[in-house]
Motif scaffolding. Sequence first.
Motif, PDB file in Angstrom:
ATOM      1  N   VAL A 208       0.840  -1.200   0.000  1.00 19.79           N
ATOM      2  CA  VAL A 208       0.000   0.000   0.000  1.00 19.79           C
ATOM      3  C   VAL A 208       0.876   1.252   0.000  1.00 19.79           C
ATOM      4  O   VAL A 208       0.583   2.233  -0.697  1.00 19.79           O
ATOM      5  N   ALA A 209       1.966   1.243   0.763  1.00 27.07           N
ATOM      6  CA  ALA A 209       2.879   2.390   0.783  1.00 27.07           C
ATOM      7  C   ALA A 209       3.446   2.646  -0.610  1.00 27.07           C
ATOM      8  O   ALA A 209       3.590   3.806  -1.034  1.00 27.07           O
ATOM      9  N   LEU A 210       3.759   1.591  -1.346  1.00 22.75           N
ATOM     10  CA  LEU A 210       4.269   1.752  -2.708  1.00 22.75           C
ATOM     11  C   LEU A 210       3.208   2.380  -3.614  1.00 22.75           C
ATOM     12  O   LEU A 210       3.527   3.208  -4.477  1.00 22.75           O
ATOM     13  N   GLN A 211       1.951   1.982  -3.431  1.00 23.15           N
ATOM     14  CA  GLN A 211       0.880   2.577  -4.238  1.00 23.15           C
ATOM     15  C   GLN A 211       0.720   4.063  -3.933  1.00 23.15           C
ATOM     16  O   GLN A 211       0.442   4.869  -4.831  1.00 23.15           O
ATOM     17  N   ILE A 212       0.910   4.430  -2.682  1.00 21.79           N
ATOM     18  CA  ILE A 212       0.769   5.842  -2.300  1.00 21.79           C
ATOM     19  C   ILE A 212       1.886   6.681  -2.922  1.00 21.79           C
ATOM     20  O   ILE A 212       1.629   7.736  -3.518  1.00 21.79           O
ATOM     21  N   VAL A 213       3.132   6.233  -2.797  1.00 21.59           N
ATOM     22  CA  VAL A 213       4.236   7.046  -3.333  1.00 21.59           C
ATOM     23  C   VAL A 213       4.215   7.067  -4.852  1.00 21.59           C
ATOM     24  O   VAL A 213       4.648   8.054  -5.468  1.00 21.59           O
ATOM     25  N   LYS A 214       3.710   6.009  -5.489  1.00 18.59           N
ATOM     26  CA  LYS A 214       3.593   6.022  -6.947  1.00 18.59           C
ATOM     27  C   LYS A 214       2.634   7.108  -7.426  1.00 18.59           C
ATOM     28  O   LYS A 214       2.799   7.640  -8.519  1.00 18.59           O
ATOM     29  N   ARG A 215       1.663   7.411  -6.596  1.00 15.06           N
ATOM     30  CA  ARG A 215       0.647   8.389  -6.977  1.00 15.06           C
ATOM     31  C   ARG A 215       1.016   9.813  -6.581  1.00 15.06           C
ATOM     32  O   ARG A 215       0.213  10.717  -6.761  1.00 15.06           O
ATOM     33  N   GLN A 216       2.197   9.986  -6.063  1.00 14.76           N
ATOM     34  CA  GLN A 216       2.689  11.332  -5.794  1.00 14.76           C
ATOM     35  C   GLN A 216       3.314  11.867  -7.066  1.00 14.76           C
ATOM     36  O   GLN A 216       4.513  11.752  -7.293  1.00 14.76           O
ATOM     37  N   LYS A 217       2.483  12.448  -7.926  1.00 12.32           N
ATOM     38  CA  LYS A 217       2.948  12.912  -9.226  1.00 12.32           C
ATOM     39  C   LYS A 217       3.879  14.110  -9.062  1.00 12.32           C
ATOM     40  O   LYS A 217       3.555  15.053  -8.335  1.00 12.32           O
ATOM     41  N   PRO A 218       5.016  14.105  -9.753  1.00 10.32           N
ATOM     42  CA  PRO A 218       5.927  15.245  -9.631  1.00 10.32           C
ATOM     43  C   PRO A 218       5.284  16.570 -10.006  1.00 10.32           C
ATOM     44  O   PRO A 218       5.432  17.566  -9.309  1.00 10.32           O
ATOM     45  N   HIS A 219       4.512  16.584 -11.105  1.00 11.47           N
ATOM     46  CA  HIS A 219       3.891  17.855 -11.497  1.00 11.47           C
ATOM     47  C   HIS A 219       2.817  18.271 -10.503  1.00 11.47           C
ATOM     48  O   HIS A 219       2.611  19.447 -10.239  1.00 11.47           O
ATOM     49  N   ALA A 220       2.132  17.264  -9.911  1.00  5.76           N
ATOM     50  CA  ALA A 220       1.093  17.589  -8.936  1.00  5.76           C
ATOM     51  C   ALA A 220       1.712  18.159  -7.671  1.00  5.76           C
ATOM     52  O   ALA A 220       1.191  19.097  -7.076  1.00  5.76           O
ATOM     53  N   LEU A 221       2.854  17.608  -7.275  1.00  6.17           N
ATOM     54  CA  LEU A 221       3.521  18.128  -6.089  1.00  6.17           C
ATOM     55  C   LEU A 221       3.968  19.560  -6.304  1.00  6.17           C
ATOM     56  O   LEU A 221       4.017  20.364  -5.382  1.00  6.17           O
ATOM     57  N   ALA A 222       4.304  19.865  -7.528  1.00  5.83           N
ATOM     58  CA  ALA A 222       4.777  21.220  -7.800  1.00  5.83           C
ATOM     59  C   ALA A 222       3.645  22.225  -7.844  1.00  5.83           C
ATOM     60  O   ALA A 222       3.866  23.427  -7.750  1.00  5.83           O
TER      61      ALA A 222
END
Length: 471
Positions: A208-222
């Motif tokens: 589940v942790a891997l699924q969460i970090v995969k969905r942290q989109k670089p452009h979205a974080l920016a």
Amino acid sequence: MSVTSRQLSDKSPFKALEYKVLGFYLADMLWLVLLIVYAAVGMMLAPFHVDEAMHLYTSRDYATAFINHQPEQLPVNPPYEIDSDSRLRLLNGSVMRYSMGLSWQLAGLTVDDLPPRPGWDWGMFYQQNVETGHRPREALLQAGRTVAVIYLAVSIVALFGIGREFGGRATAYLASLLYTINPIILLNGRRALVESALLAFGLLTIWVALQIVKRQKPHALALSPHAEMGNSNVWLWWLALAVCGALTLASKYSGTIFVAGAFGGIFVTALLKAVSRRMFRPMLSVTGKLIISGVFALALLVVLSPALWSDPISRARDLAAMLQEQVDIVVSILPDAPTTMQQRIEGIVTQSFIAPVAYFEQASWAEAAPITQEIAHYEASPLSGLRPNLAIGGVLTLLAGWGLVALFWRQRNSTSAVSVVVLIWLLVTVLNLLINPLPWQRYYLVLIPIMTLLAAVGTSTLYRIFRPQSP
């Protein structure tokens, strides 16, 4: 001759791709079914362990709560006498005791079929325990082991899913195979112990942790902290993280390794991205979600643990003192404890693939003829897994080392978030083993999934480097 639109659609490349994807999923399912069947078939061949009697005895809590409808009898308070119900209830997780209780009820057994307190009497010889009913009957043992194998099956699927994140199906297939045929995993996963539940929910927490970090989109974080995941179902993943974390801890308290690895991996991933982009608002958002998920996981742990109900904070203090007391007792009676730092490092290197399987912890059990016969019968069966040896185990250990290098390199070159989670998970596990003074092999069980994953990653990486290149 005219061609209908239906015929065109059936011959379209999209249809061919759809069939190809379906074929892959069917192959994955067949593969996992074969691995699970292999693990399940050898269930009753596994030699008996005395802790199985203890855990089956504690499953009477299921009868208290769900058959007699008296859950108010389950909370505990000091003093905690040795082998008392309150001590066993506080020391051991609750997932397996209730799972095994449901299993023996479905099998048509009752609380009268359970061993007498405390499950196994160390004041008696083996044969005396058998004569007094402390060794569980075959039907009861089968009910308890059935639950264990179900959780073992979940852990196989979870590790397959984790492997998919590191090289696709090839890595997933190899990782799940090495994990399933590992004799230490098979032995402890088949027994009516808490280890299979720990592995199942612990590996699910990492997945589940891997699924969460995969969905942290670089452009979205920016852009903004509110867009960090890029989909509307983000809270479902955070909820899954909390639930799986709570179930891991409720299986066995040493599950903190998996939970800390998952939560720590998510936090470090967000921190590295924040530092690289010099934007810290998204990291604060992730940190807030981690805190909320952690609080929910702890609350759910209390709900799942009747031993904590009377006063969770005080019972947690009692538990910490009791765990330390248990370690001190074991260290005082074992001739090879506490282990030296060199021995702990050697264990980290050898216990996954090289060290021989430990069927029991007490040396006196080597003198129990029925147990030694069970061990000999089990080792003679191909269902006991891949026997550890220096040649094969040494190669797998070297491949795991190369897989670790590959993860570092992957992180360095592409800032892969999934690699960060596994590296933090590995770091937490190794640090825990370095401070553990006990030599028992079961404490190294939590290391085997990571070493298996690293060996699969190392193998797939070498294949990509040396595979023949097409013109």
